[in-house]
Design a protein around this motif. Sequence first.
Motif, PDB file in Angstrom:
ATOM      1  N   SER A  50       0.850  -1.175   0.000  1.00 52.77           N
ATOM      2  CA  SER A  50       0.000   0.000   0.000  1.00 52.77           C
ATOM      3  C   SER A  50       0.887   1.225   0.000  1.00 52.77           C
ATOM      4  O   SER A  50       1.765   1.345   0.862  1.00 52.77           O
ATOM      5  CB  SER A  50      -0.897   0.008   1.236  1.00 52.77           C
ATOM      6  OG  SER A  50      -1.666   1.186   1.286  1.00 52.77           O
ATOM      7  N   LEU A  51       0.688   2.105  -0.966  1.00 54.45           N
ATOM      8  CA  LEU A  51       1.530   3.303  -1.109  1.00 54.45           C
ATOM      9  C   LEU A  51       3.002   2.921  -1.094  1.00 54.45           C
ATOM     10  O   LEU A  51       3.825   3.557  -0.435  1.00 54.45           O
ATOM     11  CB  LEU A  51       1.209   4.309   0.002  1.00 54.45           C
ATOM     12  CG  LEU A  51      -0.222   4.856  -0.005  1.00 54.45           C
ATOM     13  CD1 LEU A  51      -0.501   5.684   1.239  1.00 54.45           C
ATOM     14  CD2 LEU A  51      -0.453   5.680  -1.270  1.00 54.45           C
ATOM     15  N   GLU A  52       3.296   1.846  -1.821  1.00 56.64           N
ATOM     16  CA  GLU A  52       4.659   1.351  -2.028  1.00 56.64           C
ATOM     17  C   GLU A  52       5.315   0.765  -0.783  1.00 56.64           C
ATOM     18  O   GLU A  52       6.504   0.420  -0.814  1.00 56.64           O
ATOM     19  CB  GLU A  52       5.552   2.446  -2.617  1.00 56.64           C
ATOM     20  CG  GLU A  52       5.065   2.941  -3.971  1.00 56.64           C
ATOM     21  CD  GLU A  52       5.186   4.451  -4.128  1.00 56.64           C
ATOM     22  OE1 GLU A  52       6.263   4.975  -3.782  1.00 56.64           O
ATOM     23  OE2 GLU A  52       4.226   5.094  -4.589  1.00 56.64           O
ATOM     24  N   GLU A  53       4.557   0.601   0.291  1.00 56.33           N
ATOM     25  CA  GLU A  53       5.111  -0.060   1.473  1.00 56.33           C
ATOM     26  C   GLU A  53       4.426  -1.410   1.663  1.00 56.33           C
ATOM     27  O   GLU A  53       3.212  -1.527   1.511  1.00 56.33           O
ATOM     28  CB  GLU A  53       4.884   0.796   2.721  1.00 56.33           C
ATOM     29  CG  GLU A  53       5.748   2.026   2.787  1.00 56.33           C
ATOM     30  CD  GLU A  53       5.670   2.705   4.142  1.00 56.33           C
ATOM     31  OE1 GLU A  53       5.994   3.890   4.212  1.00 56.33           O
ATOM     32  OE2 GLU A  53       5.285   2.035   5.117  1.00 56.33           O
ATOM     33  N   ARG A  54       5.252  -2.417   2.019  1.00 51.16           N
ATOM     34  CA  ARG A  54       4.680  -3.734   2.232  1.00 51.16           C
ATOM     35  C   ARG A  54       3.896  -3.736   3.529  1.00 51.16           C
ATOM     36  O   ARG A  54       4.434  -3.417   4.592  1.00 51.16           O
ATOM     37  CB  ARG A  54       5.782  -4.785   2.299  1.00 51.16           C
ATOM     38  CG  ARG A  54       5.241  -6.218   2.261  1.00 51.16           C
ATOM     39  CD  ARG A  54       6.299  -7.257   2.522  1.00 51.16           C
ATOM     40  NE  ARG A  54       7.496  -7.055   1.750  1.00 51.16           N
ATOM     41  CZ  ARG A  54       8.578  -7.852   1.861  1.00 51.16           C
ATOM     42  NH1 ARG A  54       8.552  -8.871   2.693  1.00 51.16           N
ATOM     43  NH2 ARG A  54       9.647  -7.623   1.146  1.00 51.16           N
ATOM     44  N   VAL A  55       2.629  -4.092   3.458  1.00 56.38           N
ATOM     45  CA  VAL A  55       1.798  -4.107   4.659  1.00 56.38           C
ATOM     46  C   VAL A  55       1.387  -5.512   5.055  1.00 56.38           C
ATOM     47  O   VAL A  55       0.784  -5.718   6.099  1.00 56.38           O
ATOM     48  CB  VAL A  55       0.543  -3.227   4.482  1.00 56.38           C
ATOM     49  CG1 VAL A  55       0.945  -1.780   4.286  1.00 56.38           C
ATOM     50  CG2 VAL A  55      -0.309  -3.698   3.319  1.00 56.38           C
ATOM     51  N   GLU A  56       1.715  -6.486   4.214  1.00 58.48           N
ATOM     52  CA  GLU A  56       1.333  -7.846   4.534  1.00 58.48           C
ATOM     53  C   GLU A  56       2.293  -8.806   3.871  1.00 58.48           C
ATOM     54  O   GLU A  56       2.634  -8.659   2.692  1.00 58.48           O
ATOM     55  CB  GLU A  56      -0.087  -8.140   4.039  1.00 58.48           C
ATOM     56  CG  GLU A  56      -0.706  -9.413   4.585  1.00 58.48           C
ATOM     57  CD  GLU A  56      -1.022  -9.311   6.064  1.00 58.48           C
ATOM     58  OE1 GLU A  56      -1.582  -8.281   6.477  1.00 58.48           O
ATOM     59  OE2 GLU A  56      -0.723 -10.258   6.792  1.00 58.48           O
ATOM     60  N   ASN A  57       2.780  -9.761   4.646  1.00 57.42           N
ATOM     61  CA  ASN A  57       3.614 -10.831   4.125  1.00 57.42           C
ATOM     62  C   ASN A  57       3.044 -12.104   4.717  1.00 57.42           C
ATOM     63  O   ASN A  57       3.202 -12.359   5.909  1.00 57.42           O
ATOM     64  CB  ASN A  57       5.069 -10.643   4.547  1.00 57.42           C
ATOM     65  CG  ASN A  57       5.968 -11.780   4.067  1.00 57.42           C
ATOM     66  OD1 ASN A  57       5.501 -12.845   3.664  1.00 57.42           O
ATOM     67  ND2 ASN A  57       7.258 -11.556   4.098  1.00 57.42           N
ATOM     68  N   ASN A  58       2.363 -12.860   3.894  1.00 60.14           N
ATOM     69  CA  ASN A  58       1.574 -13.974   4.399  1.00 60.14           C
ATOM     70  C   ASN A  58       2.416 -15.234   4.540  1.00 60.14           C
ATOM     71  O   ASN A  58       2.114 -16.250   3.921  1.00 60.14           O
ATOM     72  CB  ASN A  58       0.376 -14.196   3.476  1.00 60.14           C
ATOM     73  CG  ASN A  58      -0.787 -14.848   4.187  1.00 60.14           C
ATOM     74  OD1 ASN A  58      -0.875 -14.828   5.409  1.00 60.14           O
ATOM     75  ND2 ASN A  58      -1.689 -15.442   3.423  1.00 60.14           N
ATOM     76  N   SER A  59       3.455 -15.155   5.361  1.00 61.23           N
ATOM     77  CA  SER A  59       4.308 -16.319   5.652  1.00 61.23           C
ATOM     78  C   SER A  59       4.861 -16.961   4.386  1.00 61.23           C
ATOM     79  O   SER A  59       4.799 -18.180   4.212  1.00 61.23           O
ATOM     80  CB  SER A  59       3.512 -17.369   6.454  1.00 61.23           C
ATOM     81  OG  SER A  59       3.009 -16.812   7.641  1.00 61.23           O
ATOM     82  N   VAL A  60       5.388 -16.122   3.533  1.00 63.63           N
ATOM     83  CA  VAL A  60       5.925 -16.604   2.253  1.00 63.63           C
ATOM     84  C   VAL A  60       7.423 -16.877   2.400  1.00 63.63           C
ATOM     85  O   VAL A  60       8.139 -16.074   3.014  1.00 63.63           O
ATOM     86  CB  VAL A  60       5.688 -15.549   1.148  1.00 63.63           C
ATOM     87  CG1 VAL A  60       6.282 -16.017  -0.174  1.00 63.63           C
ATOM     88  CG2 VAL A  60       4.201 -15.268   1.009  1.00 63.63           C
ATOM     89  N   PRO A  61       7.926 -18.007   1.844  1.00 67.56           N
ATOM     90  CA  PRO A  61       9.370 -18.294   1.935  1.00 67.56           C
ATOM     91  C   PRO A  61      10.210 -17.186   1.325  1.00 67.56           C
ATOM     92  O   PRO A  61       9.783 -16.501   0.378  1.00 67.56           O
ATOM     93  CB  PRO A  61       9.502 -19.596   1.135  1.00 67.56           C
ATOM     94  CG  PRO A  61       8.146 -20.200   1.127  1.00 67.56           C
ATOM     95  CD  PRO A  61       7.181 -19.076   1.158  1.00 67.56           C
ATOM     96  N   SER A  62      11.414 -17.044   1.835  1.00 69.96           N
ATOM     97  CA  SER A  62      12.285 -15.947   1.409  1.00 69.96           C
ATOM     98  C   SER A  62      12.792 -16.100  -0.020  1.00 69.96           C
ATOM     99  O   SER A  62      13.372 -15.151  -0.560  1.00 69.96           O
ATOM    100  CB  SER A  62      13.481 -15.838   2.363  1.00 69.96           C
ATOM    101  OG  SER A  62      14.214 -17.051   2.354  1.00 69.96           O
TER     102      SER A  62
END
Lengths: 113, 111
Positions: A50-62
């Motif tokens: 949102s507005l170029e900032e990550r607001v959610e990372n749904n437990s995704v591997p690196s």
Amino acid sequence: ETGVTQTPRHLVMGMTNKKSLKCEQHLGHNAMYWYKQSAKKPLELMFVYSLEERVENNSVPSRFSPECPNSSHLFLHLHTLQPEDSALYLCASSQGAGTYEQYFGPGTRLTVT
Amino acid sequence: KQEVTQIPAALSVPEGENLVLNCSFTDSAIYNLQWFRQDPGKGLTSLLLIQSSQREQTSGRLNASLDKSSGRSTLYIAASQPGDSATYLCAVNNAGNMLTFGGGTRLMVKP
């Protein structure tokens, strides 16, 4: 170009490769999303910006690394993927990161060999 | 954790029939619910969005209803056509940013 576009539409990569998926939205939205659609599994949210900032990372591997340089573009950088990462990767955008309708691109069909 | 279920998983009907697709969700504290259509190998097309304060939305031959308290939504398709053949997905927004999807209903309308 209108709506949400994604490139490439199809990608085959080996487990040691590095590749990137690109998404571009032409709707004037300021929130963007990555989803994964695997065979016989429901669509899963991966990342929200949102507005170029990550607001959610749904437990995704690196091994999946998103990048959002501006409100119109979203990338998903891929490295050392596994065969189970083969899926349809969908990008979406919305007017805001809240209760707004999400609009989806056509997806990138990824095959990891 | 929100769970979304769609029944039936697949449906085959003759052209002209009216039909109902069902969606249920476990957490009723939602912002909105969205119905999508997906053609094979393609992205998602948004059909209808129902905000949590609304009971139904209509677009052409499509009507979607929402009963938040019971955790249910239905998509009604009137006078089905072969061009309606696709997978229909229900998605619930209950965290402001996150959509939780059901497994979809694969619809085949036969001429």
